[in-house]
Design an enzyme around this catalytic site. Structure first.
Site, PDB file in Angstrom:
ATOM      1  N   ASP A 119      47.109   6.774 -15.396  1.00 47.16           N
ATOM      2  CA  ASP A 119      47.794   7.444 -16.491  1.00 47.16           C
ATOM      3  C   ASP A 119      49.289   7.187 -16.322  1.00 47.16           C
ATOM      4  OD1 ASP A 119      48.495   9.037 -14.334  1.00 47.16           O
ATOM      5  OD2 ASP A 119      47.425  10.810 -15.033  1.00 47.16           O
ATOM      6  N   SER A 153      38.354   4.178 -13.912  1.00 52.50           N
ATOM      7  CA  SER A 153      38.209   5.513 -14.498  1.00 52.50           C
ATOM      8  C   SER A 153      37.239   6.398 -13.738  1.00 52.50           C
ATOM      9  CB  SER A 153      37.743   5.400 -15.954  1.00 52.50           C
ATOM     10  OG  SER A 153      38.729   4.769 -16.729  1.00 52.50           O
ATOM     11  N   SER A 335      33.998  11.333 -13.970  1.00 53.66           N
ATOM     12  CA  SER A 335      34.988  10.293 -14.280  1.00 53.66           C
ATOM     13  C   SER A 335      36.377  10.942 -14.356  1.00 53.66           C
ATOM     14  CB  SER A 335      34.629   9.602 -15.600  1.00 53.66           C
ATOM     15  OG  SER A 335      34.609  10.551 -16.655  1.00 53.66           O
ATOM     16  N   TYR A 336      37.385  10.117 -14.589  1.00 58.03           N
ATOM     17  CA  TYR A 336      38.776  10.592 -14.564  1.00 58.03           C
ATOM     18  C   TYR A 336      38.964  11.743 -15.555  1.00 58.03           C
ATOM     19  CZ  TYR A 336      43.838  10.292 -14.097  1.00 58.03           C
ATOM     20  OH  TYR A 336      45.150  10.577 -13.833  1.00 58.03           O
ATOM     21  N   PRO A 337      39.491  12.898 -15.084  1.00 60.09           N
ATOM     22  CA  PRO A 337      39.494  14.096 -15.937  1.00 60.09           C
ATOM     23  C   PRO A 337      40.689  14.228 -16.869  1.00 60.09           C
ATOM     24  CG  PRO A 337      40.224  14.681 -13.733  1.00 60.09           C
ATOM     25  CD  PRO A 337      39.899  13.210 -13.698  1.00 60.09           C
TER      26      PRO A 337
END
Length: 854
Positions: A119, A153, A335-337
């Site tokens: 991110d 991810s 997975s990526y939150p």
């Protein structure tokens, strides 16, 4: 053989990635900072055999702050913070020595692969890492590429290997957008916060908040809560009347009908309709309609929806939810939150993800049914271009995850299964009646197929009594007709879930920062979290927002911040110039700041109504060294002493109790000393209120008590009461607490180590002499005649607390019970006379005391 350094964002993430890439064949060792491990193995990279070193940081390596002189609130005009004040990047956590650790591991490395979170914050950390390590890496040929970025991810074998085989480059524009946000929030937040904190805390004694903070995102967030509060306060209930009819057919239970006019606000009109319908004994069926309807399955899960549901359904605050989600992600369960996307990528393995859940007893039946009949195509959502939606990545049980971890995982998994299930289908039956000239109706739902609600039962169609079978023209007997008096009700306070929705709608914060802003307004005592996770503004929060509306409404409305967020997004896309956006935004807020300062009297008028003047607050405690009148102790946060005669306020240590210290005075300024204590099992030390805020010696810093004061002869100073270097921390000195008898103790003036000794002794004094073995000051003890541990009934003995054999069994090391310390935290190094300030650390004797830790 060349070396590849790989860096992840957290130690647990580094371990998981190294385990996958090395196929379990890596060796691990602790790094020099003790917080990060290094995992090493041999493998293939860019067609050659290399040595891999996988390690991590602990979040941001650096943080932005003003250079030293601009951090002095008393000497810097807050207006200077917008442009004149210089900033610098400092280590985010100096104790971790992260820069040195990275440089040690990167020295001589040929390549670096950055496995930071994918991110904008992760991109920013990429360049923090590169700034630290590039100067020490091997300089290959000028054309050879040495920096790589892994995009992933989830922590699964497939995703990690896919990332490793498709390495890209870090995104400079996304990193710059984070730099811009950091600098804007620092300059704008600090300028407004410093001004209004000093202004209002200098005038009012019962604000009950250590910091009257302002934040470009935090303040609009508070504004939403106060706006709802104002609607509740200004709401005037209005009386209205509803016509209710009950009818029945044969032996069936009576049906309660809804009036098609809904309600009237005039009682006489309502009574007229009652009189008209009461003349009729039968209700005629005008129409019967049956319609099959569907309740749509949910879209794929993104961060904001996860936070909303966690707050409203699971009772978990947004920040707590994100902490749990990040832990589940780093452990490979989800997975990526952090994602704004609600649409699965075309190549997403829906079937494979679902197959992992076939053995969980809570939803195995639904999963197997889906796999046998075929998955339903998920609803089309929004592709924000960041990360796939949040999904489970492997099976888990409550025993593995713990209570809150399991509840969040349970919801995420059920939500995923629901997205590939059928819609819930039901039959809605509506019967329209006429009683005379008035129309009524009733309706009911009958479940046809539960669809996704089989796995999300809380969204299911509630069981209702079946509607009676009837046709147009049939008649029912009127059981009763009555006029019900009701009142309109005010809206309720905003829930966290509703606030998250408003923040997302108005562009306040990001999916990552929304929980932080909500947590901040709670921490600052601007709102309290009530039952049902409702946010009720405090008096302080209400007055602040009303004050902003009175001076400059744009400070609290979401419009400006929303526009700034759009500009930051343009920076991240390479469509806006970083420096221009930064300068333009700061110019706007600088003008607003000057107008705010000029308009502060109008905001102060609201404060005067709600809060008490500082001179009228608190209770007399200790004498001022200037006028020798009693100063008042104000317990409300931040606790402080105020002299109304001199109109001076003196800060104190926070999160503890303050009392007078035997009416003793400071030899430097004649102020009466006070004693700070964190409780019976905690620490205590005396301090001079004036010296605490105005350090008397160069080697002292603001916020130091007598136990760190380097006065050469004062009986309360470190020089007189310091005994020896702390047995745990490197900078602390163990200082005798002279009023702790008969349960005598000494405590570290830096950390929470407390040493209990010589219980029931009459007197304990620090002697002038030092121990030959460890340089600690000797202690003279006068024991109780009846309980003396000395041979032959002796009562007096002088020796070293650490080395003396007589004292050895009379010393017990503990950790004090300490509450989190606020603005009055003590800092700096204590130094005593001669060798006392920095003696040798006692070796064997105190090391043995570790067995007594409690």
């Amino acid at each position: 053989m060349k070396t590849v350094l790989m860096v992840a964002e957290k130690p647990s993430l580094a371990q998981s990635i190294a385990k996958i890439l090395s196929k379990g064949n890596c060796t691990s060792r602790k790094g020099l900072n003790g917080a990060c491990s290094v995992h090493e193995y041999t493998g293939s990279f860019q067609g050659q055999t290399v040595r891999f070193k996988m390690t991590s940081v602990c979040g941001h390596v650096m943080s932005l702050d003003f250079i030293g002189k601009y951090n002095n609130w008393d000497k810097v005009d807050p207006a200077e913070l917008f442009s004149k004040a210089l900033t610098e990047k400092k280590e985010a956590n100096p104790k971790l020595n992260m820069v040195k650790f990275l440089q040690v591991e990167a020295r001589g490395c040929d390549y670096v692969v950055l496995w930071l979170d994918c991110d904008k914050e992760g991109e920013n950390i990429c360049f923090e890492v590169l700034d630290a390590i590039e100067p020490v890496m091997s300089k290959g040929s000028g054309r050879e590429r040495s920096v790589y970025r892994a995009k992933f991810s989830s922590i699964t074998d497939t995703d990690i290997w896919k990332a490793m085989n498709g390495l890209g480059e870090p995104n400079r524009n996304e990193a710059l957008s984070v730099d811009a946000r950091q600098e804007l929030d620092l300059r704008i937040g600090c300028a407004f916060t410093r001004f209004q904190t000093k202004y209002f805390q200098g005038k009012y004694g019962n604000l009950d908040s250590s910091l009257i903070s302002f934040g470009p995102c935090q303040t609009p967030t508070l504004g939403f809560c106060v706006e709802r509060h104002d609607k509740i306060q200004s709401f005037k209930p209005e009386t209205y009347w509803v016509l209710q009819a009950k009818v029945f057919k044969g032996k069936d239970s009576p049906l309660t009908l809804d009036w098609n006019r809904v309600r009237v606000f005039d009682r006489e009109v309502g009574q007229m309709f009652v009189n008209l319908t009461k003349t009729f004994l039968e209700a005629q069926v005008e129409s019967v309609s049956k319609k099959e309807k569907a309740k749509q399955r949910p879209q794929a899960l993104n961060t904001v929806e996860m936070l909303r549901v966690a707050s409203s359904a699971l009772g978990m605050g947004p920040q707590h939810t994100m902490q749990i989600a990040e832990r589940l992600y780093t452990q490979g369960y989800i997975s990526y939150p952090r994602t704004e996307t609600t649409h699965y990528p075309e190549n997403f393995d829906l079937k494979g993800t679902l197959e992992q859940q076939t053995n969980n007893p809570f939803w195995a039946e639904e999963v197997k049914a889906l796999l046998s009949t075929g998955l339903n195509r998920p609803r089309k959502g929004t592709d924000a271009g960041d990360h796939p939606p949040i999904t489970p990545m492997r099976a888990a049980s409550e025993r593995e995850l713990g209570s809150d971890g399991w509840r969040l995982y349970d919801y995420i998994t059920r939500h995923f299964i629901a997205t590939v299930s059928q819609d819930c289908k039901y039959l809605q039956t509506t019967i329209d009646f006429n009683i005379g000239t008035e129309a009524f109706s009733c309706s009911g739902k009958t479940l046809i197929s539960p669809g996704y609600t089989a796995v999300m039962p809380w969204q299911g169609i509630p069981l209702e009594e079946a509607m009676p079978a009837c046709e147009r023209g049939e008649t029912f007997t009127v059981d009763e007709i009555k006029l019900l008096e009701k009142q309109t009700s005010p809206p309720d306070y905003l829930t966290e879930a509703e606030l998250i929705t408003l923040m997302e709608k108005h562009g306040i914060g990001t999916d990552a920062s929304i929980p932080v802003h909500i947590n901040n307004i709670c921490q600052r005592n601007y709102v309290t979290v009530e039952n049902g996770r409702k946010l009720k503004p405090t008096n302080l929060g209400i007055v602040l927002v009303h004050g902003y509306y009175k001076t400059d409404a744009e400070l609290v409305l979401p419009t400006i911040r929303s526009a700034v967020e759009k500009q930051l997004t343009l920076i991240s896309l390479g469509k806006a110039n970083y420096q221009q956006v930064l300068q333009h935004t700061l110019d706007i807020f600088k003008r607003k700041f000057h107008y705010f300062v000029d308009s502060i009297p109008s905001m102060d008028e609201l404060m005067e109504v709600s809060f008490s003047p500082i001179a009228a607050t608190g209770k007399p405690l200790s004498r001022c060294g200037k006028c020798h009148r009693f100063m008042k102790y104000i317990q409300a946060k931040p606790s402080r002493l105020h002299c109304s005669h001199c109109d001076e306020t003196y800060s104190l240590p926070q999160n503890g109790a303050i009392k007078l210290y035997k009416e003793l005075r400071c030899p430097l300024d004649d102020f009466e000393l006070v004693l700070w204590t964190s409780g019976a099992r905690g620490k205590s030390y005396p301090l001079c209120p004036y010296c605490f805020s105005n350090p008397p010696f160069r080697d002292m810093k603001k916020g130091m008590g007598c136990n760190e004061c380097t006065h050469p002869s004062c009986q309360h100073s470190l020089n007189s009461l310091g005994i020896g270097q702390c047995v745990e921390c490197d900078s602390g000195v163990l200082v005798l607490d002279p009023i702790s008898g008969p349960k005598w103790r000494m405590a570290c003036n830096k950390c929470n180590v407390v040493v209990h000794f010589f219980e029931h002794a009459h007197r304990v004094q620090v002697a002038q002499e030092s121990c030959d073995a460890c340089d600690a000051s000797l202690v003279a003890v006068d024991f109780n005649k009846i309980r003396t541990p000395l041979p032959a009934g002796e009562t007096q003995h002088t020796g070293c607390v650490f080395c003396d054999l007589v004292f050895q069994d009379l010393v017990e090391l503990k950790h004090a019970t300490m509450r989190h310390r606020g603005g009055g935290a003590r800092r700096g190094r204590g130094r005593g006379r001669g060798r006392r300030g920095n003696p040798k650390k006692p070796k064997d004797k105190m090391a043995a005391l570790a067995a007594y830790f409690v």
